[in-house]
Scaffold this active site. Structure first.
Site, PDB file in Angstrom:
ATOM      1  N   HIS A 259     -18.556  16.143 -53.339  1.00  0.00           N
ATOM      2  CA  HIS A 259     -18.498  16.875 -52.160  1.00  0.00           C
ATOM      3  C   HIS A 259     -19.220  18.277 -52.395  1.00  0.00           C
ATOM      4  O   HIS A 259     -19.765  18.680 -51.599  1.00  0.00           O
ATOM      5  CB  HIS A 259     -17.069  17.300 -52.155  1.00  0.00           C
ATOM      6  CG  HIS A 259     -16.130  16.467 -51.836  1.00  0.00           C
ATOM      7  ND1 HIS A 259     -16.495  15.193 -51.229  1.00  0.00           N
ATOM      8  CD2 HIS A 259     -14.591  16.006 -52.315  1.00  0.00           C
ATOM      9  CE1 HIS A 259     -15.379  14.315 -51.253  1.00  0.00           C
ATOM     10  NE2 HIS A 259     -14.444  14.755 -51.998  1.00  0.00           N
TER      11      HIS A 259
ATOM     12  N   ASP B  32     -19.109  10.747 -47.839  1.00  0.00           N
ATOM     13  CA  ASP B  32     -18.623  11.923 -48.623  1.00  0.00           C
ATOM     14  C   ASP B  32     -17.846  12.722 -47.481  1.00  0.00           C
ATOM     15  O   ASP B  32     -18.651  13.402 -46.688  1.00  0.00           O
ATOM     16  CB  ASP B  32     -19.872  12.687 -49.241  1.00  0.00           C
ATOM     17  CG  ASP B  32     -19.249  13.818 -50.164  1.00  0.00           C
ATOM     18  OD1 ASP B  32     -18.360  14.731 -49.437  1.00  0.00           O
ATOM     19  OD2 ASP B  32     -19.712  14.203 -51.414  1.00  0.00           O
ATOM     20  N   HIS B  33     -16.566  12.862 -47.405  1.00  0.00           N
ATOM     21  CA  HIS B  33     -15.985  13.365 -46.240  1.00  0.00           C
ATOM     22  C   HIS B  33     -16.269  14.824 -45.891  1.00  0.00           C
ATOM     23  O   HIS B  33     -16.192  15.265 -44.716  1.00  0.00           O
ATOM     24  CB  HIS B  33     -14.536  12.954 -46.047  1.00  0.00           C
ATOM     25  CG  HIS B  33     -13.724  13.793 -47.059  1.00  0.00           C
ATOM     26  ND1 HIS B  33     -13.394  13.570 -48.278  1.00  0.00           N
ATOM     27  CD2 HIS B  33     -12.881  15.158 -46.615  1.00  0.00           C
ATOM     28  CE1 HIS B  33     -12.677  14.657 -48.665  1.00  0.00           C
ATOM     29  NE2 HIS B  33     -12.299  15.318 -47.619  1.00  0.00           N
TER      30      HIS B  33
END
Ligand code: BG6
Length: 515
Positions: A260, A197-198
């Protein structure tokens, strides 16, 4: 006095990347060219990669190693943000790039990959370690994990490790997320799985933990007694940028909030872990996600708002509505905006609304978290508002954690205006990353790639976290499916979303802050 923690392994903080090969499925895709290769090149530039290193790209397109190298060179030059391109370094780096044409559904391809990896282990001294990175269409994740497993590539052997990085989305709903987990777990154990999950890799999101748990100042205030509510905003000015077909089936709630923004929320609201170590930190995040109240279908209209942008003329430019975007149906019911009031049912947060919103085609690109403290219990002064008009209560204090694009932290408080009398005015104390630290901060993908190669999953999500976030958003998706027909579009491109979203906050006496 604070003591060094005896359970903390200092080597983990050094981030020394071991020899390994990174195998990218979906090597011809957008993520590879925009993020993965530029990040790997950047790590090479900073001498963060080991001598024994290789990248193997896999996709269906026929290409030679050289074609792949040339293609990646062009992408790295195009997408390397704020960094110089060093031709000599690239020429050296690209000798470690290889390409394999193949289809994830073709069992024979995995045998060819195994043979190629063996050759590469010898020629590039990768020690047999491999990080498989799934950046394909999501329906290929299960088959790719299965193919790797059946070819014996999921098994660590002779001390070499094998890990699997999976890009979002992790399923399309609660049921498909569970099915995907079952498929992944058939051949990979949980400690080999790295669900990316950047947002968790962004410096500013990591800094929330440093801010909260590295400073004693705010933590005593970080609860329902002092915090009135929290607003998390992730606004994008872009539309769907050629991803209409994917986005139409996903929507804002699935694309941004399920993953996110719930991770950001958990970072803001979790309890401190005893040690900064993957299991301990993720246990706390998971616990927090599990304490989010799950709405009943009839409550959804009170706590969640969906929007879709319509056409508008903005800054002299005609912007299309979502339904006019390429690849999108003229009747699409996709949410391009979503706002949800989350409630966390635990002692720290009971009664504190967490408002989360995200949207495409908003007036600007900004992601931030606004923490609004309670007002003073009894007002002594006159406060002057932003426009200069007198208002008779001191403004509540607000802490703003700015994730992007202007990374920093601001604290808003009231101050006496110089001159006669006792008029107050809101002022701000600002910390700015650029000014304080200078230099360039690593991108989220650089951080997360290093973490996966080092074997640190602290900033990766875990199965129970993924499931808990689906549990929180699934009733909203179901509720919208049942009730929203016929209401879209409901906000013009270039605005802050539908009025229903303002109304949702107004029912609690709150309003969205203009970021
Ligand atoms: C992706 C979403 O995961 O995150 C995109 O699929 C979105 O729709 C992107 O634009 C936002 O990421 P960032 O890092 O630009 O905020």
């Amino acid at each position: 006095m604070a003591q060094a923690n005896p359970f903390q392994d200092p080597l983990r903080f050094e981030r020394r990347v071991p020899s390994c090969a990174v195998v990218i499925f979906g090597a011809n895709g957008d993520l590879t060219k925009r993020k993965l290769l530029p990040s790997l090149y950047r790590l090479a530039f900073e001498r963060r990669l080991p001598q024994g290193f290789a990248v193997v790209g896999i996709s269906r397109t026929a290409m030679s190693d050289d074609d792949f190298r040339q293609k990646m060179e062009a992408s790295v030059k195009e997408f390397l943000e704020n960094s110089p391109f060093d031709q000599a370094l690239w020429d050296d780096f690209c000798r470690g790039l290889f390409y394999l044409a193949g289809d994830v559904a073709d069992e024979g391809m995995y045998g060819r990959l195994a043979a190629r990896l063996e050759e590469i282990a010898k020629s590039r001294q990768t020690a047999g370690n491999a990080l498989f990175y799934l950046s394909t269409q999501p329906d290929h994740y299960g088959p790719a994990a299965g193919g790797l497993g059946r070819a014996g590539l999921a098994k660590s052997s002779n001390g070499a490790w094998r890990r699997l990085v999976v890009e979002k989305p992790f399923g399309h709903d609660e049921t498909s997320a569970r099915e995907l987990e079952t498929q992944l777990h058939e051949h990979f154990s949980e400690d080999q799985l790295y669900r990316i999950d950047h947002y968790l890799g962004k410096e500013t999101v990591q800094n929330i933990l440093a801010f909260r748990f590295g400073n004693p100042l705010f933590e005593p205030l970080w609860n329902r007694r002092y915090i009135n509510h929290v607003q998390i905003t992730a606004a994008e000015s872009i539309g769907v940028e050629g991803r209409g077909a994917y986005y139409q089936g996903a929507g804002a709630l699935r694309d941004m909030i399920q993953n996110h923004l719930l991770q950001v929320l958990s970072t803001v609201a979790m309890e401190p872990s005893a040690v900064f170590e993957p299991t301990a930190v993720r246990d706390e995040r998971a616990k927090l996600l599990r304490s989010i109240r799950v709405y009943r279908p009839n409550e959804v209209p009170d706590y969640a708002v969906a929007g879709q942008y319509g056409p508008a003329r903005v800054g002299g430019k005609d912007l299309p509505g979502f339904r006019e975007e390429p690849g999108v149906d003229a009747q699409a019911m996709t949410d391009t905006y979503a706002a949800v009031t989350f409630q966390i049912e635990n002692w720290r947060w009971a009664g504190v609304p967490f408002y989360v919103r995200t949207g495409k085609r908003m007036p600007k690109r900004v992601t931030d978290i606004a923490i609004r403290f309670n007002p003073v219990p009894h007002s002594l002064f006159v406060t002057e508002g932003d426009g200069g008009a007198a208002i008779d209560t001191a403004r509540p204090n607000m802490l703003i954690l700015r994730i992007q694009p202007e990374e920093g932290i601001s604290l808003r408080f009231s101050s006496k205006q110089p001159g006669a009398g006792m008029k107050l005015r809101p002022v701000s104390m600002d910390f700015n990353y650029g000014t304080s630290f200078g230099g360039r901060t690593p991108t989220a993908y650089e951080t997360l790639l290093v973490d996966a190669m080092v074997g640190d999953a602290t900033l990766y999500t875990r199965q129970d976290m993924v499931e808990a976030s689906w549990t929180a958003v699934q009733p909203i998706l179901d509720g919208w499916n049942d009730h929203k027909a016929g209401q879209f579009p409901n906000y013009p491109a270039g605005t802050w979303g539908p009025k229903a979203s303002d109304d949702m906050l107004a029912r609690n006496g709150h309003e969205w802050r203009v970021p």
